[in-house]
Design an enzyme around this catalytic site. Structure first.
Site, PDB file in Angstrom:
ATOM      1  CE  LYS A 108      -3.996  -2.113   2.283  1.00  0.00           C
ATOM      2  NZ  LYS A 108      -4.859  -2.099   3.488  1.00  0.00           N
ATOM      3  CG  ASN A 118       4.798   9.844  11.322  1.00  0.00           C
ATOM      4  OD1 ASN A 118       4.701  10.690  10.444  1.00  0.00           O
ATOM      5  ND2 ASN A 118       3.746   9.217  11.815  1.00  0.00           N
ATOM      6  CE  LYS A 153       1.436   1.011  13.450  1.00  0.00           C
ATOM      7  NZ  LYS A 153       2.428   1.002  12.355  1.00  0.00           N
ATOM      8  CG  HIS A 177      -1.880   3.260  13.528  1.00  0.00           C
ATOM      9  ND1 HIS A 177      -1.402   3.704  14.735  1.00  0.00           N
ATOM     10  CD2 HIS A 177      -1.214   3.961  12.577  1.00  0.00           C
ATOM     11  CE1 HIS A 177      -0.481   4.640  14.524  1.00  0.00           C
ATOM     12  NE2 HIS A 177      -0.352   4.812  13.217  1.00  0.00           N
ATOM     13  CB  THR A 192       4.267   7.772  15.312  1.00  0.00           C
ATOM     14  OG1 THR A 192       4.579   7.568  13.936  1.00  0.00           O
ATOM     15  CG2 THR A 192       4.048   9.258  15.561  1.00  0.00           C
TER      16      THR A 192
END
Length: 252
Positions: free
Chosen positions: A12, A110, A145, A141, A152
């Site tokens: 992605k 990040n 994930k 998230h 982060t």
């Protein structure tokens, strides 16, 4: 023109990077690496040692298990690396730091400009508020994930902890604890659900007042933009460990 080797080109984030590069004039993807190869408009390899094309920089959005072969490739070819993959172990982070002694390595948990601004605001808030405020971090998230907490969230925790001279103890789960919160605790909490791109809150809870600093990502595209900017920035750089702060100071 910056020639990019895109690791994780079929995923992605790889797709997001391809879309960003397609609309830029200063860079192009010359080759890709992925364990699940696709038919794309550049050669895609399943083994780093098989890559034949010359590239100026490697952009990695693959998987932590690919780090060893990626760093070996970069060392062999003296190629800068932009590492965007999350979920590295402490040992892998150490390997990244060691590689940066002989390679230009860009490493940020990040790639968002906004998140890195949030980190600076968090440092300022912590320096002003001090020990009188408890700090809790909540991150959310999507349900696909794998790692938790997010890289982060840990980056933001490290920012707070750095101001407190590394005296904080990270607490990830309290359900098994039957005790009051200790002053040096820093709570980190993860939410996984739906298609949430990425949300982070840093809560400063004091006596009769609460201050919350937050960031919400609306699209994965913002991480891809940061990665491509970093790739152009890193081409031709000397050895060292770079991050978003260097990119921001450069005015990109």
């Amino acid at each position: 023109m910056t020639d990019i080797l895109l690791c994780g080109c079929s995923g992605k984030m790889g797709t997001a990077v391809r879309n960003i590069v397609a609309n830029r004039q200063d860079c192009q993807i010359s080759a890709g690496f992925d364990q699940v190869p696709m038919q794309l408009d550049f050669p895609v390899y399943t083994a780093m040692e098989s890559i034949a094309e010359h590239v100026d920089v490697v952009v990695d959005f693959s998987h932590p298990t690919a780090l060893k072969s990626l760093l070996q490739y970069c060392k062999k070819n003296s190629t800068p690396a932009v590492l965007c993959t999350t979920g590295y172990s402490a040992e892998q982070v150490k390997n990244v730091e060691e590689a940066a002694r002989e390679l230009p390595v860009f490493y940020s948990r990040n790639m968002s400009l906004g998140i890195n601004l949030l980190m600076e605001l968090v440092k300022t808030a912590e320096s002003v508020l001090g020990d009188g405020f408890d700090v809790e971090i909540v991150e959310a998230h999507h349900n696909q994930k794998i790692d938790a907490p997010s890289g982060t969230a840990l980056m933001l925790a490290d920012a707070v902890n750095g101001v407190r001279e590394n005296r904080m103890k990270y607490t990830y789960d309290r359900h098994s604890q039957r005790k009051k919160r200790e002053q040096n605790e820093l709570g980190i909490h993860s939410v996984r659900g739906g298609t949430i791109v990425g949300e982070h809150q840093v809560i400063f809870a004091g006596q009769h007042e609460v201050i919350t600093l937050s960031h919400s990502a609306q699209s994965k595209e913002l991480f891809a933009v940061g990665a491509v900017n970093a790739a152009v920035f890193m081409a031709g750089r000397g050895p060292g460990l770079y991050d978003m702060g260097d990119l921001i100071r450069d005015g990109i």
